[in-house]
Design an enzyme around this catalytic site. Structure first.
Site, PDB file in Angstrom:
ATOM      1  N   LYS A   1     -18.572 -15.942   4.182  1.00  0.00           N
ATOM      2  CA  LYS A   1     -19.949 -15.832   4.613  1.00  0.00           C
ATOM      3  C   LYS A   1     -20.791 -15.366   3.563  1.00  0.00           C
ATOM      4  CE  LYS A   1     -18.703 -14.299   9.176  1.00  0.00           C
ATOM      5  NZ  LYS A   1     -18.753 -12.706   9.881  1.00  0.00           N
TER       6      LYS A   1
ATOM      7  N   GLY B   1      -9.311  -8.618   0.526  1.00  0.00           N
ATOM      8  CA  GLY B   1      -8.094  -8.792   1.204  1.00  0.00           C
ATOM      9  C   GLY B   1      -7.514 -10.238   1.470  1.00  0.00           C
TER      10      GLY B   1
ATOM     11  N   ARG C   1       0.771  -1.280   0.056  1.00  0.00           N
ATOM     12  CA  ARG C   1      -0.080  -0.097   0.099  1.00  0.00           C
ATOM     13  C   ARG C   1       0.811   1.162  -0.036  1.00  0.00           C
ATOM     14  NH1 ARG C   1      -5.263  -2.077   3.703  1.00  0.00           N
ATOM     15  NH2 ARG C   1      -6.309  -2.848   1.857  1.00  0.00           N
TER      16      ARG C   1
HETATM   17  P1  ADP Z   1     -11.976 -11.710   1.060  1.00  0.00           P
HETATM   18  O1  ADP Z   1     -11.181 -10.860   2.134  1.00  0.00           O
HETATM   19  O2  ADP Z   1     -10.982 -12.033  -0.283  1.00  0.00           O
HETATM   20  O3  ADP Z   1     -13.304 -11.103   0.656  1.00  0.00           O
HETATM   21  P2  ADP Z   1     -13.265 -13.731   2.833  1.00  0.00           P
HETATM   22  O4  ADP Z   1     -12.829 -12.780   3.958  1.00  0.00           O
HETATM   23  O5  ADP Z   1     -14.568 -13.772   2.226  1.00  0.00           O
HETATM   24  O6  ADP Z   1     -12.160 -13.242   1.532  1.00  0.00           O
HETATM   25  O7  ADP Z   1     -12.797 -15.123   3.070  1.00  0.00           O
HETATM   26  C1  ADP Z   1     -11.461 -15.650   3.243  1.00  0.00           C
HETATM   27  C2  ADP Z   1     -11.587 -16.862   4.424  1.00  0.00           C
HETATM   28  O8  ADP Z   1     -12.672 -17.884   4.025  1.00  0.00           O
HETATM   29  C3  ADP Z   1     -10.297 -17.377   4.523  1.00  0.00           C
HETATM   30  O9  ADP Z   1      -9.782 -17.353   5.852  1.00  0.00           O
HETATM   31  C4  ADP Z   1     -10.502 -18.736   4.124  1.00  0.00           C
HETATM   32  O10 ADP Z   1      -9.797 -19.735   4.823  1.00  0.00           O
HETATM   33  C5  ADP Z   1     -12.089 -18.904   4.429  1.00  0.00           C
HETATM   34  N1  ADP Z   1     -12.722 -20.058   3.715  1.00  0.00           N
HETATM   35  C6  ADP Z   1     -12.736 -20.342   2.421  1.00  0.00           C
HETATM   36  N2  ADP Z   1     -13.354 -21.760   2.101  1.00  0.00           N
HETATM   37  C7  ADP Z   1     -13.509 -22.072   3.414  1.00  0.00           C
HETATM   38  C8  ADP Z   1     -13.915 -23.546   3.624  1.00  0.00           C
HETATM   39  N3  ADP Z   1     -14.575 -24.177   2.778  1.00  0.00           N
HETATM   40  N4  ADP Z   1     -14.418 -23.625   5.061  1.00  0.00           N
HETATM   41  C9  ADP Z   1     -13.885 -22.787   5.796  1.00  0.00           C
HETATM   42  N5  ADP Z   1     -13.385 -21.491   5.639  1.00  0.00           N
HETATM   43  C10 ADP Z   1     -13.225 -21.385   4.324  1.00  0.00           C
END
Ligand code: ADP
Ligand code: MG
Length: 397
Positions: free
Chosen positions: A194, A347, A35
């Site tokens: 989620k 992120g 950043r």
């Molecule tokens: P971003 O920050 O890129 O928007 P999120 O915060 O929505 O992504 O999600 C990232 C998290 O989701 C990671 O910590 C990852 O481990 C978790 N995750 C992805 N798939 C699974 C799964 N099948 N079971 C549990 N956790 C998961």
């Protein structure tokens, strides 16, 4: 709105809002300075036009002043990328006017973490005036924070001629290609934890895209809603209503929601063993922790034909090497499609990319997590709207 290259900003005191909210290690040192590096282009542009550049950022979510969240180490790192420019650090701009008074043209000053002041998050008018009084011109180059109604993003534009920086310009140009007349077929890949935190983003992509490929924790709730046994996988019962809503929305728009056909399962996310399972053969004590090989192939086929691609959210529990293959594979599939306009953001998504060499094959890596999601939802952000309103005032001036 106007960007800095559309105005002649010279010999001015420029208040520049950047996003220096870098990840820190436990000891408070900088874990990743991307950043800081991204902001250098705008800072250098302003310095080379004989301006005095006063840099504002937040770092972390401090509740009080503390050394862990101080921006001084960030300021020092920034100087290492601009070694020929003099710099100053301002511990408290409300009382340290003498430091800013010494600032010469072509020099920069970094203010201490703006979130050390509780007025920052409140978009406080009095605080906005105090900030604005430091400068003649305001520039917002903090795309990653522009979804927030903060004083240094929104309030301050009421008191200064205001412009967008180069990072902001690039994000708006690139992300608008996703929200306005995207080339078809348009494929969205959405993973992560989620549904609830991304519900509006997913709804918007169902309206825009031809295919929405789901994975990660959020696909589990879809699978459960369709009657599959998902064992002890991450699952949120309260999101079942949202699944029904998204499913009917997709029907109305003729968008195909695609779910995993198979999975990599384990007994827990930190486990050291894993198995491949068809989606209708998940055991009661197993957890879905990544997409399986059939799903990889199916998703790759759809991705390879796309003209527009957006990806947000890891496809599995990538923190454990056992469960990161799906995320790696889909990243390569996107990088290999060289006729598509491709955008990646989030992120955890950016953090999940291990092989940075292929980033050059992605059209745009968004610097904003929440800000990217919000921009896709609304086609704009509060910080961008503030610059547009300010543009009207410039005509009056
Ligand atoms: P971003 O920050 O890129 O928007 P999120 O915060 O929505 O992504 O999600 C990232 C998290 O989701 C990671 O910590 C990852 O481990 C978790 N995750 C992805 N798939 C699974 C799964 N099948 N079971 C549990 N956790 C998961
Ligand atoms: Mg995240």
């Amino acid at each position: 709105m106007k960007f800095i290259d559309e105005a002649s900003i010279r010999h001015k005191r420029v208040l520049l809002r950047v996003d220096f909210n870098v990840p820190l290690k436990k000891d408070g040192s900088i874990a990743d300075d991307s950043r800081i590096r991204w902001a250098v282009v705008t800072i250098k542009y302003l310095l080379d036009r004989e301006n005095k550049v006063i840099i504002v950022s937040h770092l972390g979510r401090p509740s009080t002043r503390n050394s862990h969240d101080s921006l001084e180490k960030v300021a020092r790192r920034l100087h290492s990328y601009l070694p020929s420019y003099h710099w100053h650090f301002v511990p408290d701009f409300l009382t340290d006017a003498h430091i800013l008074a010494k600032l010469k043209e072509g020099e920069f000053a970094v203010l201490e973490n703006i979130r050390f002041y509780s007025e920052e998050s409140a978009n406080d008018a009095g605080f906005a005036k105090r900030l604005a009084s430091l400068a003649d011109v305001y520039v917002n180059d903090a795309f990653g924070v522009s979804h927030r109604e903060a004083t240094s993003i929104v309030g301050v534009t009421n008191y200064l001629p205001s412009f967008g920086g180069f990072l902001l310009k690039k994000e708006i140009t690139m992300l608008s290609k996703v929200t306005e007349n995207p080339k078809k077929p348009f494929v969205a890949i959405i993973g992560g934890k989620k549904i609830s935190t991304k519900i509006k983003f997913i709804s918007k992509l169902i309206r825009l895209a031809d295919y929405v490929l789901l994975s990660g924790g959020l696909a589990n709730t879809f699978l459960a809603a369709r009657g599959y046994e998902i064992g002890s996988s991450l699952f949120r019962r309260q999101e079942l209503g949202q699944v029904n809503y998204l499913t009917s929305l997709a029907k109305r728009h003729g968008t195909k929601i695609v779910l995993p056909e198979d999975a990599i399962v384990g007994s827990n996310p930190e486990g050291t063993t894993s198995q491949v399972r068809l989606i209708n053969a998940i055991g009661k004590h197993e957890q879905i922790l990544d997409i399986g090989p059939k799903t990889q192939a199916e998703y790759e086929t759809i991705i390879s034909r796309a003209k527009t691609i957006i990806w947000n959210g890891p496809l599995g529990y990538f923190e454990n090497p056992q469960f990161r293959r799906g995320t790696d594979f889909i990243y390569y599939a996107i990088a290999q499609n060289n006729h598509a306009f491709s955008v990646i953001g989030g992120g955890d998504t950016i953090a999940a990319i291990a092989d940075k060499d292929n980033l050059k094959n992605i059209t745009h890596i968004s610097t904003g997590g929440g800000a990217m999601l919000a921009f896709i939802e609304h086609g704009t952000l509060p910080g961008i709207e503030a610059l547009k309103r300010n543009r009207m005032k410039l005509y009056i001036l």
